[in-house]
Write an enzyme that holds these catalytic residues in place. Structure first.
Site, short mmCIF file in Angstrom:
data_model
loop_
_atom_site.label_atom_id
_atom_site.label_comp_id
_atom_site.label_asym_id
_atom_site.label_seq_id
_atom_site.Cartn_x
_atom_site.Cartn_y
_atom_site.Cartn_z
CG ASP A 144 32.08 43.86 45.87
OD1 ASP A 144 32.98 44.61 46.29
OD2 ASP A 144 30.87 44.17 45.85
CG HIS A 201 32.03 41.45 41.25
ND1 HIS A 201 31.54 42.61 40.67
CD2 HIS A 201 31.18 41.13 42.26
CE1 HIS A 201 30.43 42.98 41.31
NE2 HIS A 201 30.19 42.10 42.26
#
Length: 216
Positions: free
Chosen positions: A28, A175
């Site tokens: 992400d 992430h």
């Protein structure tokens, strides 16, 4: 993640089980010029694919990097344009614009329209669901939320909590954007090596959905 939607398998898939032994790594908040290339290196060496839930405005900063992700066979999903709390949107128009503008950005930069969506902070409501349905998106969650890689809790924590939660068909959340993601990179290196040795295929979320026999 909102409590009202957390257990709805049609809204928030975290395990997509199929006949093949496979998992989907997702990243992400990119693209990020430091960490996204490192993720690409890991998956290139392993012969695997991943899904990147990119922020639209970050893609406009690093369009060539976003293109490279797709050129190497990975998938980009919609993660909104500016990464807001969607339930705090001032209006339906603002809510829709975050999703629509990201959709347009991904399509324009890569030539491929996204087919899946992940809400920032797992924050969504019925309005979000209705808008994503207009795009025929599958809303995607994560099977390893206790890994907490965004809090930088240590490589061992990210690795261990991910392994504890992992099953065939898991969607794994990490992430590659914002802040220092070096812990995530090291943990992912370990996980990718171990899982490929255990016979797991590393596939995109869309590929995992195509293999699905059950979704939870």
């Amino acid at each position: 993640m909102t409590a009202a939607n957390a257990n709805d398998p049609n809204i928030h898939a975290v395990h997509i089980k199929g006949d093949r032994k496979a998992v989907a790594f997702t990243f992400d908040d990119g693209p990020n010029p430091i960490y996204t290339p490192q993720v690409l290196d890991i998956f290139r060496q392993a012969g695997g694919k991943a899904t990147f839930y990119m922020i639209g405005e970050h893609m406009t900063q690093y369009p060539e990097l976003a293109k490279k992700v797709v050129e190497e066979g990975h998938e980009i999903g919609n993660h909104t344009y500016t990464h807001p709390m969607l339930t705090k949107s001032n209006s339906t128009a603002d809510h829709r614009q975050e999703i629509d503008k990201a959709h347009e950005t991904i399509t324009e930069i890569t030539g491929q329209a996204p087919t899946t969506f992940r809400a920032p902070y797992f924050d969504f409501n019925e309005e979000t669901v209705a808008i994503t349905q207009e795009f025929n998106y599958k809303m995607i969650g994560a099977g390893n939320p206790e890994a907490l890689d965004w809090e930088m809790p240590g490589v061992d924590h990210i690795y261990t909590k991910t392994k504890e939660s992992l099953v065939n068909g898991s969607v794994l959340l990490f992430h590659d954007g914002y802040n220092d993601r070096s812990q995530t990179i090291e943990a992912v290196k370990m996980l990718v090596k171990e899982l490929t040795e255990e016979g797991y295929e590393l596939v995109t979320v869309s590929e995992l959905l195509k293999l699905a026999t059950t979704t939870t």
